[in-house]
Structure formats: structure tokens, C-alpha cells
Design a protein around this motif. Structure first.
Motif, mmCIF file in Angstrom:
data_model
loop_
_atom_site.group_PDB
_atom_site.id
_atom_site.type_symbol
_atom_site.label_atom_id
_atom_site.label_comp_id
_atom_site.label_asym_id
_atom_site.label_seq_id
_atom_site.Cartn_x
_atom_site.Cartn_y
_atom_site.Cartn_z
ATOM 1 N N ILE A 16 0.837 -1.310 0.073
ATOM 2 C CA ILE A 16 -0.068 0.241 0.072
ATOM 3 C C ILE A 16 0.859 1.330 -0.163
ATOM 4 C CG2 ILE A 16 -1.708 1.323 1.215
ATOM 5 C CD1 ILE A 16 -2.688 -1.338 2.444
ATOM 6 N N GLU A 20 1.135 4.282 -2.291
ATOM 7 C CA GLU A 20 0.910 5.702 -2.376
ATOM 8 C C GLU A 20 2.122 6.610 -2.478
ATOM 9 O OE1 GLU A 20 -2.177 5.237 1.535
ATOM 10 O OE2 GLU A 20 0.060 5.217 1.875
ATOM 11 N N THR A 50 -2.100 6.637 4.214
ATOM 12 C CA THR A 50 -1.586 6.245 5.465
ATOM 13 C C THR A 50 -0.474 7.263 5.990
ATOM 14 O OG1 THR A 50 -0.061 4.866 4.413
ATOM 15 C CG2 THR A 50 -2.035 3.972 4.958
ATOM 16 N N GLN A 71 -7.610 1.034 3.298
ATOM 17 C CA GLN A 71 -6.590 1.806 2.752
ATOM 18 C C GLN A 71 -6.344 1.220 1.214
ATOM 19 O OE1 GLN A 71 -5.742 4.109 4.863
ATOM 20 N NE2 GLN A 71 -6.792 2.826 6.198
ATOM 21 N N ILE A 72 -6.588 0.061 0.820
ATOM 22 C CA ILE A 72 -6.597 -0.104 -0.511
ATOM 23 C C ILE A 72 -7.384 0.579 -1.429
ATOM 24 C CG2 ILE A 72 -6.621 -2.226 -2.086
ATOM 25 C CD1 ILE A 72 -5.497 -3.944 -0.219
ATOM 26 N N ALA A 75 -6.752 4.323 -1.767
ATOM 27 C CA ALA A 75 -5.695 4.515 -2.731
ATOM 28 C C ALA A 75 -6.063 4.379 -4.157
ATOM 29 C CB ALA A 75 -4.384 3.300 -2.282
ATOM 30 N N GLU A 76 -6.751 3.182 -4.250
ATOM 31 C CA GLU A 76 -6.980 2.911 -5.959
ATOM 32 C C GLU A 76 -8.059 4.212 -6.486
ATOM 33 O OE1 GLU A 76 -7.129 0.105 -7.707
ATOM 34 O OE2 GLU A 76 -6.518 -1.581 -6.726
ATOM 35 N N LEU A 131 0.130 -3.829 -6.051
ATOM 36 C CA LEU A 131 -1.167 -4.213 -5.304
ATOM 37 C C LEU A 131 -2.102 -4.688 -5.885
ATOM 38 C CD1 LEU A 131 -1.974 -3.278 -2.372
ATOM 39 C CD2 LEU A 131 -2.792 -1.005 -3.236
#
Length: 216
Positions: A16, A20, A50, A71-72, A75-76, A131
Motif C-alpha cells: 500500500i 501511495e 496512510t 486503505q487499498i 488508494a485505488e 497491489l
């Protein structure tokens, strides 16, 4: 849910963070090109990255799986939003974005350089950074695996929903990520290349495309 962090949680967290870190490079590129990104609006809509501190100091230990999944997802969404913002301003920026992804793949690969990796070794190293959902998602199916080549395809796309919701084709995700992988693999070991066999250039049917790491 377990209250204890294991190696797999740190492993996923590092993936992750790599994603990022690339987001930061995309933002720098957008600023260089004069693309107006309302970062506060982006964070309000899709969430913040994060924090720059150890996993154990920020994760919700009462919901480890849910926190990492969240968090995934954030971020996506942010990457899709940034790429859409840049391409909407000027569609030709996609070629320069490819260079951003290449440079990032090279940057991540440099500390891991070797001159004696097998395709399998390279794939396993790649999997420490790429990821592709949660470990339990298991979207990769292998087609070939020997000393000269490892080939695989994805049984389903985990990214399309995010890109569709933001309003941009998921093909841009794969176009850019493939450039990242090519750079990363060749940086790891110059005798290895990443090849893509496209039977569906729009990636609507991801299982029709075959990805290979080849020893040359």
C-alpha cells in the motif's frame, strides 16, 4: 478478528505504501503540468493516505483486515481520480504519465538489482510491491513456469469498480501499471523482460490477456 499483527499484514502495508509513494509522484507531475488538483476535495471524497509512521501505530487492531482493505480502496480511488484529472486536461499526457510510472518502477527496483534472477524469482519480488487486492483475493492464475519464462493471467479485475466510479476506463490503469512492471523487472535484472499479450486492449476481459516475465 485477530488483535495481533503478522508478517502478512506488514507485507500488505508495504505494498500500500508503495502505491501511495507512486501517488506522490503523480501529484508532482500534475503540479509540473499545471493540472489543478483540489487535494483537499480528493481527500474528503476518497480518504487520506496512510500516515508516515509504523503500521502498529495507526492500524485498527480490532479490525485489521477491514482497515487494510479500506486503505487499498482509498488508494485505488485516489489514483483513478488523479489519472482522470490529468488526462481530462490533455489526453496526450498519458504518454508522459507512462514515464512517471516507468521512473517509479525503476526507483523501486534499483535497490533490489541482481544479475542472476529466474523469472520466478522476479515474479515473487514483483509480488512484494504490486497491489492486487487482499491476499485472499487470489486473482492470479499461472500458465507457464520454468527457467526461461513465467506466464500468468488475471481471473478477474479488482480495479474496474474504482475506475468506473471515478469515470475513467480501467484500461488506463493497466496501460500505466504495465509500464511500471516493465521498468521494475528490467531494473531488477537486465536479462529479464516483461511481456504482455493483449487479446483485449480495453482490458474489459482481463482474463484474455497474458503477462510473462521472460529470460532473454
Amino acid at each position: 478478528m485477530s488483535l495481533f499483527l503478522g508478517k502478512i499484514h506488514f507485507w500488505l502495508f508495504n505494498k500500500i505504501r508503495c502505491f501511495e509513494n507512486l501517488e506522490t509522484d503523480i501529484l508532482k507531475f500534475a503540479d509540473k503540468k499545471g493540472v489543478s488538483i483540489d487535494i483537499n476535495k480528493m481527500y474528503e471524497e476518497f480518504g487520506y493516505p496512510t500516515e508516515d509512521k509504523p503500521l502498529e501505530e495507526q492500524i485498527d487492531t480490532s479490525n485489521i483486515h477491514g482497515w487494510l482493505q479500506n486503505q487499498i480502496q482509498k488508494a485505488e480511488y485516489r489514483q483513478a481520480y488523479l489519472v482522470k484529472s490529468i488526462i481530462d486536461l490533455d489526453s496526450s499526457h498519458i504518454d508522459e504519465l507512462k514515464e512517471v510510472f516507468k521512473e517509479h518502477g525503476n526507483k523501486i527496483g534499483i535497490p533490489l538489482k541482481s544479475d542472476d534472477l529466474t523469472p520466478k524469482d522476479a515474479y515473487e519480488t514483483l509480488n512484494n510491491f504490486l497491489l492486487e487486492g487482499m491476499p485472499c483475493d487470489r486473482t492470479t492464475e499461472f500458465i507457464a513456469n520454468d527457467d526461461s519464462k513465467i506466464s500468468f493471467h488475471y481471473t478477474r479485475c479488482l480495479h474496474r469498480d474504482y475506475w468506473d466510479e471515478v469515470g475513467i476506463s480501467v484500461k488506463y490503469f493497466y496501460i500505466l501499471r504495465n509500464e511500471w512492471i516493465k521498468s521494475f523487472i528490467n531494473t531488477l535484472d537486465e536479462s529479464l523482460i516483461f511481456e504482455v499479450k493483449l487479446n483485449d486492449e480495453d482490458y474489459e476481459n482481463i482474463e484474455e490477456n497474458i503477462f510473462s516475465i521472460v529470460k532473454i
